[in-house]
Design an enzyme around this catalytic site. Structure first.
Site, mmCIF file in Angstrom:
data_model
loop_
_atom_site.group_PDB
_atom_site.id
_atom_site.type_symbol
_atom_site.label_atom_id
_atom_site.label_comp_id
_atom_site.label_asym_id
_atom_site.label_seq_id
_atom_site.Cartn_x
_atom_site.Cartn_y
_atom_site.Cartn_z
ATOM 1 N N ASP A 127 24.973 47.358 -12.032
ATOM 2 C CA ASP A 127 24.928 46.459 -13.171
ATOM 3 C C ASP A 127 24.073 47.138 -14.247
ATOM 4 O O ASP A 127 23.285 48.042 -13.947
ATOM 5 C CB ASP A 127 24.316 45.113 -12.763
ATOM 6 C CG ASP A 127 24.213 44.143 -13.907
ATOM 7 O OD1 ASP A 127 25.211 43.965 -14.621
ATOM 8 O OD2 ASP A 127 23.123 43.573 -14.099
ATOM 9 N N ASP A 161 22.575 45.321 -17.577
ATOM 10 C CA ASP A 161 21.534 44.527 -18.220
ATOM 11 C C ASP A 161 20.546 43.958 -17.206
ATOM 12 O O ASP A 161 20.936 43.361 -16.192
ATOM 13 C CB ASP A 161 22.177 43.384 -19.008
ATOM 14 C CG ASP A 161 23.071 43.915 -20.119
ATOM 15 O OD1 ASP A 161 22.599 44.777 -20.877
ATOM 16 O OD2 ASP A 161 24.229 43.480 -20.211
ATOM 17 N N ASP A 176 20.691 42.580 -10.726
ATOM 18 C CA ASP A 176 19.587 41.625 -10.853
ATOM 19 C C ASP A 176 20.037 40.181 -10.786
ATOM 20 O O ASP A 176 19.210 39.278 -10.668
ATOM 21 C CB ASP A 176 18.894 41.818 -12.213
ATOM 22 C CG ASP A 176 19.769 41.290 -13.351
ATOM 23 O OD1 ASP A 176 19.420 40.252 -13.942
ATOM 24 O OD2 ASP A 176 20.812 41.898 -13.635
#
Length: 221
Positions: free
Chosen positions: A7, A9, A180
């Site tokens: 991922d 961001d 996250d």
């Protein structure tokens, strides 16, 4: 070969490239501060809660780019990279990517391709799965295209990307996904090595319940 998925961001970046892009447009006076700032914060809260309607978000994100000369928006992006992105590119993220240098590396993100492609190149990753958009005669129309790479859509988009290479996720003896966000649980559950990176509360609990590793790319060594 092994597969390593990342991922972007709040995982490889210490912040959200979408959110920073909208702040950049506000600061440059390209969009109205009052209305755009309120919408930017509202959509980001919805993303964190997992309730966002991606078609609405993408329409909001792409509207300022519609019908603009490509040279103009590319120049904006170069400023944005310098002012907003490079300061939040995590050194430990670069080390993590290097650790997987011999694997098939893909950054897979819910942010649109215009914003993230140069960021991924800066990280040294050529393979990018991001939300797509219409482009006619070299100009963005402001409309999204295809399945958004968000939530379960990341599973679909990855399967489509691999199928175009004549592969499937099951073909890899080992696979990693670093994220996250609880929004990425559908894809985390598909790999052999799911890793929660500086996770939000929902993902942290899921990782603890499932025995997934929880790591930080932000903490001092």
């Amino acid at each position: 070969m092994k597969l390593a998925l990342f991922d972007l961001d709040n995982t490889l970046l210490a912040g959200d490239s979408d959110y920073h892009w909208n702040e950049f447009l506000i600061d440059k006076g390209i969009v109205d501060r009052a209305t755009h700032d309120e919408a930017n914060k509202r959509f980001y809260s919805q993303y964190e809660a997992g309730t966002i309607r991606m078609e609405d978000w993408l329409a909001f994100q792409l509207a300022p780019l519609a019908k603009r000369p490509r040279a103009e928006i590319d120049a904006w992006h170069r400023e944005y990279m310098e002012q907003r992105v490079r300061p939040i590119m995590l050194p430990k993220a670069k080390a993590l990517l290097e650790k997987h240098a011999k694997d098939l590396r893909i950054i897979i993100t819910a942010t649109n391709h215009f914003i993230v492609a140069p960021i991924c190149r800066e990280f040294g990753v050529d393979n990018v799965i991001a939300c797509d958009y219409e482009e006619v005669d070299g100009m963005l129309t402001g409309k999204p295209r295809g399945t958004p790479s968000f939530g379960a859509g990341k599973v679909t988009r990855l399967a489509d990307w691999l199928a175009a290479q004549g592969r499937a996720i099951e073909d890899f003896e080992e696979s990693w996904f670093y994220s996250d966000s609880h929004n990425d649980i559908p894809l985390l559950e598909r790999v052999t090595h799911p890793v929660a990176v500086d996770p939000d509360a929902k993902l942290k609990k899921k990782a603890e319940d499932r025995g997934w590793p929880v790591v930080s790319l932000r903490e001092a060594t």
